[in-house]
Scaffold this active site. Structure first.
Site, PDB file in Angstrom:
ATOM      1  N   TYR A   1     -19.714  33.220  40.150  1.00  0.00           N
ATOM      2  CA  TYR A   1     -19.160  32.024  39.744  1.00  0.00           C
ATOM      3  C   TYR A   1     -20.271  31.468  38.851  1.00  0.00           C
ATOM      4  O   TYR A   1     -20.114  30.801  37.684  1.00  0.00           O
ATOM      5  CB  TYR A   1     -18.858  31.197  41.071  1.00  0.00           C
ATOM      6  CG  TYR A   1     -18.698  29.923  40.363  1.00  0.00           C
ATOM      7  CD1 TYR A   1     -17.548  29.280  39.662  1.00  0.00           C
ATOM      8  CD2 TYR A   1     -19.352  28.677  40.699  1.00  0.00           C
ATOM      9  CE1 TYR A   1     -17.145  27.993  39.288  1.00  0.00           C
ATOM     10  CE2 TYR A   1     -19.311  27.298  40.180  1.00  0.00           C
ATOM     11  CZ  TYR A   1     -18.175  27.056  39.610  1.00  0.00           C
ATOM     12  OH  TYR A   1     -18.062  25.568  39.153  1.00  0.00           O
TER      13      TYR A   1
ATOM     14  N   SER B   1     -20.306  22.863  35.253  1.00  0.00           N
ATOM     15  CA  SER B   1     -20.445  22.547  36.388  1.00  0.00           C
ATOM     16  C   SER B   1     -21.930  22.211  36.632  1.00  0.00           C
ATOM     17  O   SER B   1     -22.690  22.611  35.924  1.00  0.00           O
ATOM     18  CB  SER B   1     -20.030  23.736  37.352  1.00  0.00           C
ATOM     19  OG  SER B   1     -20.369  23.512  38.750  1.00  0.00           O
TER      20      SER B   1
END
Length: 270
Positions: A144, A131
């Protein structure tokens, strides 16, 4: 024609990528925990494969099935993952460990099982979905982002280790993509903060996430699927594909701005 295994194929980026790769005449195994979620992919000749990325026996069984049927695995796309948001003080260590199990350790174990076959072939592609959140941190996303930073480091090390065996490793770094990811993360954020010191901040941040992911700002998942296709088919794939809404400008801003200013931007981004 390549034999491809993609995890997290039941929805969003994984679903569209499995479809796209199958339409390119590849042999695609789409993996997910629930086979019924993969039924729609059959019309594209994607082969459904039951796989729980947190279960060692399930991982071994999935790899064994592909080797038995095809005799090889040319491409592994580690796409399974989810976003668990919440203040560090609020998120249980149990949930933090689950986040690492899904986003890192399951991926690592699957990679370990596939590598011997790729080494024997003296070729292979491993594509890990990270990401832009592996290069910067958004508000209340500590665990995360910790997993995605770990995916980045893991992939960099893997790329160096496997190069002499003809194995190429690429990292996919999506920005804002219009999937259910943002809503899941927002729900977990609010749930973790309920009744606690961070509840007000969490409610505001979650509302902002839902607003963003309900808008038309986010990129279509096809943007990511096309980047993965390039990583699969290019003779010289990039080590990183930074794509999707906000990805390039935010990573650039993280590089050039003082930390205090970037922190302010991320805290008030919603």
């Amino acid at each position: 024609m390549s034999v491809i295994l993609i995890t997290g194929a039941s929805s969003g980026i994984g679903y569209q990528t499995a479809e796209l790769l199958a339409l390119q005449n590849n042999i695609v195994y789409g993996a997910a925990r629930r086979l019924d979620k993969l039924n729609e992919l059959k019309k594209y000749n994607v082969r459904p494969l039951e796989l729980d990325i947190t279960n060692e026996e399930s991982i071994k069984s999935a790899v064994k099935t592909i080797i038995k049927e095809e005799g090889r695995i040319d491409v592994l796309i580690n796409n399974a993952g989810y976003g668990s948001y919440g203040a560090v003080e609020d998120v249980s260590i149990e949930e933090a460990k689950r986040q690492f199990d899904v986003n890192l350790f399951g991926m690592a174990q699957l990679t370990q099982l596939v590598l011997p076959y790729m080494r024997k072939q003296h070729e292979g592609r491993i594509i890990n979905t990270s990401s832009m959140g592996g290069r910067l941190v958004s508000y209340m996303g500590a665990w995360y982002h910790a997993t995605k930073y770990a995916v980045e480091a893991f992939s960099d090390a893997l790329r160096m280790e496997t190069k002499e065996f003809g194995i190429k490793v690429s990292i996919i770094e999506p920005g804002g993509i219009k999937t259910n990811w943002g809503f899941i993360a927002a729900d977990k954020l609010q749930k973790s903060a309920q009744g606690g010191a961070y509840e007000g901040q969490a409610d505001k941040a979650a509302a902002g996430m839902r607003k963003q992911y309900s808008s038309n700002m986010m990129s279509n998942p096809k943007v990511v699927s096309k980047a993965i296709l390039k990583a699969v088919s290019s003779n010289r794939p990039k080590t990183r594909y930074l794509i999707g809404f906000g990805a390039k400008p935010l990573v650039f801003a993280k590089t050039i701005l003082p930390t205090t200013i970037f922190d302010f931007i991320m805290k008030h981004a919603s």
